[in-house]
Scaffold this motif. Sequence first.
Motif: not given
Length: 142
Positions: A47-55, A65-67, A92-103, A138-141
């Motif tokens: 009840e206190a959770s939110v799903d973030v659709e696939e990004i 990445v697809r998560l 926020i998620v997209i900006k954070e991911l753009s700074e990360l590599s697959s490693k 879910s996470c696919i790289i």
Amino acid sequence: MKNNKTLTIVAIALVVIVLIGVVAIVLKMQMDKPAKSLEPTIDDVLEASVDVEEITTNLSDKKFVRLTLKIQTTSKDAAEELGKRDFQTKNIVIKELSELSSKNLEGKDGKLKFESAIKTQLNELMRDGEITEVSITSCIIS
């Protein structure tokens, strides 16, 4: 007469000793009971959770990445607020991911660091409650 008085005192003393024993036993039994868990039930969590659709977005090493995420908050009101902040969450998620590599996202440690970074940034936005946990569902790289 003196015998009667002594008998009364002995009877009162025995009653007091028995009462003290009963109180001690009841207190001991109460202390031995496991404390009721303050942990929320799974229904409370959902009840206190939110799903973030696939990004789907690019990583810094030209891979993508697809998560999907599930974000747990402290209350139903906080979940409602987070739901309204969906566009900010995705940003926020997209900006954070753009700074990360697959490693950076490989293995448990990489994912935990990412989840922690998202939690910290989202908590800066929240007004009604806070984020308690961010989970990658879910996470696919590639």
